[in-house]
Design an enzyme around this catalytic site. Structure first.
Site, short mmCIF file in Angstrom:
data_model
loop_
_atom_site.label_atom_id
_atom_site.label_comp_id
_atom_site.label_asym_id
_atom_site.label_seq_id
_atom_site.Cartn_x
_atom_site.Cartn_y
_atom_site.Cartn_z
N ASP A 190 -4.69 39.05 -31.09
CA ASP A 190 -5.81 39.25 -31.70
C ASP A 190 -7.21 39.73 -30.27
O ASP A 190 -8.29 39.75 -30.66
CB ASP A 190 -6.81 37.60 -31.57
N ASP B 151 -4.10 39.17 -40.52
CA ASP B 151 -5.16 39.30 -40.24
C ASP B 151 -5.75 39.97 -39.07
O ASP B 151 -6.15 41.16 -38.82
CB ASP B 151 -5.29 38.04 -39.49
#
Ligand code: GLY
Length: 410
Positions: free
Chosen positions: A125, A185
């Site tokens: 991330d 994502d």
């Protein structure tokens, strides 16, 4: 179909003119005025939450709001949390909109703690954390120390790339269940790599990002253009082992935020590469979302397009906000359907503004209500979550720029 879309485009374009910022309703300014007051209130909430931290949270150095907890308290997170970059990012957007040094100083203050992530090879991330914070900061200030932090972060992210698979590995958890899980994502984290390639001249960053997008395009999508959340790969052969939906309702369902990450992710990949297959993928995802029979009139999806008890299911404002960001930009590239994409994004903004906004000086300083983190795990259900707010402000900036300058690229 094309002809129908063309006609619809014209009709929607005419009706969308009414929802653009007009003298009687400047929806962008209205929201930034609200956000300025609400974020000032958020600072007081953050200070109060910091005054009551547990030993563990003090040790972790929590600093950034993430959500409202079931007991009503504000949850602050540390840089390690995937959501640590969104609040600083919002402050940069406030600075971008207002040019006021007050916001710049606040943005600098809340961006600084994220620096630790630049050497964290355990996170996929990196883009969410570092590009939303330092990335916006560098774009707006040109501060070379920010540039160095971003380049180091991008380099660290590339250590998670698996050649055999052609993807950056996502999660390290659940090792008994998955070998090399890749989540949809992760498309959003590629923007940091595209930036690093341009900034450094090192094409490795770009090759990794393109390969990741191509592999994901091949394996994540179903025939109806909805996507799985997780594809698990064999690290030795690169073969697909499992296709799962971890945060959605079921493995074969369409988790709403996942569809939004895909839409915005492939639109961004087209911007960065000019590859037509990425644009086609983004168009197909938009088509899936907006022809879904479960998408409500107000265009704010339920947390999963196949949630079992629709209409008695929570909505996900965050999925809508991410979708709006993708659509404003997609409207620049998909000329034939530009007006449809723009009108859909405008409808989302109007709905979020009129029916999903938090109470002024309430709701712990968040901007939007009604998001869902992981409905499947009964986690963060129907609460304000920070990334909804971040993408709401981003969508507003994109809308404004598109209407004034003809580009939605910030
Ligand atoms: N893992 C990112 C999300 O919940 O959308």
């Amino acid at each position: 179909m094309k002809l129908q879309l063309g006609l619809l485009s014209t009709v929607l374009f005419l009706s969308s003119c009414a929802s653009q910022s007009t003298p009687d309703r400047d929806i962008v300014s209205e929201n930034f005025d609200f956000s300025a007051e609400q974020l000032k209130y958020a600072f007081t909430e953050i200070d109060s939450a910091k005054a009551h931290l547990s030993e563990k949270d003090i040790e972790k150095q929590v600093f950034a709001p993430r959500n409202i907890q079931p007991d009503g308290s504000l949850r602050l997170v540390a840089s390690r949390d995937w959501c640590s970059g969104f609040f600083p990012g919002e402050l940069w957007y406030m600075y971008e909109r207002t040019g006021d040094d007050y916001w710049k100083e606040k943005a600098i203050e809340f961006t600084a703690p994220v620096e630790r992530e630049k050497t964290n090879g355990g996170t996929h991330d990196m883009g969410f954390k570092v590009y939303c914070s330092f990335g916006n900061g560098y774009r707006l200030t040109g501060d070379s120390t920010y540039r160095d932090i971003l380049l180091e972060s991008a380099k660290t992210l590339t250590t998670r790339y698996k050649d055999k698979v052609g993807c950056i590995r996502s999660w390290d958890h659940n090792k008994d269940k998955w070998q090399c899980p890749v989540i949809i994502d992760n498309m959003m984290n590629l923007e940091l790599l595209f930036w690093a390639a341009k900034e450094s001249g090192d094409s490795t960053f770009r090759n990794i990002a393109e390969n990741h997008a191509l592999t994901t395009m091949k394996n994540h999508f179903r025939d109806d253009n909805s996507s799985y959340h997780v594809v698990d790969y064999d690290t030795i052969t690169g073969e697909v082992l499992h296709k799962h939906t971890h945060q959605g309702y079921a493995h074969e369902s369409a988790w709403s935020r996942g569809q939004a990450w895909g839409l915005y992710g492939y639109t961004m990949c087209y911007r960065e590469t000019g590859r037509e297959e990425f644009l086609d993928q983004a168009k197909k995802i938009a088509d899936y979302i907006f022809s879904s029979p479960t998408l409500p009139e107000d265009k704010i999806p339920y947390w999963d397009y196949n949630a079992p008890n629709i209409p008695n299911e929570p909505r996900d404002a965050s999925a809508a906000a991410v979708t709006a960001c993708g659509l404003y930009e997609l409207s620049m590239y998909d000329k034939e359907n530009a007006a449809v994409h723009k009108a859909n994004a405008d409808k989302i903004i109007e709905s979020l503004t009129d029916h999903y906004r938090a109470e002024p000086n309430g709701d712990r300083g968040f901007l939007l209500l009604h998001s869902v983190g992981s409905g499947n795990h009964d986690s963060e259900v129907d609460v304000p979550i920070i990334y909804a707010d971040y993408y709401f402000l981003e969508a507003l900036l994109k809308k404004d720029k598109l209407e004034k300058e003809g580009t939605a690229i910030l």
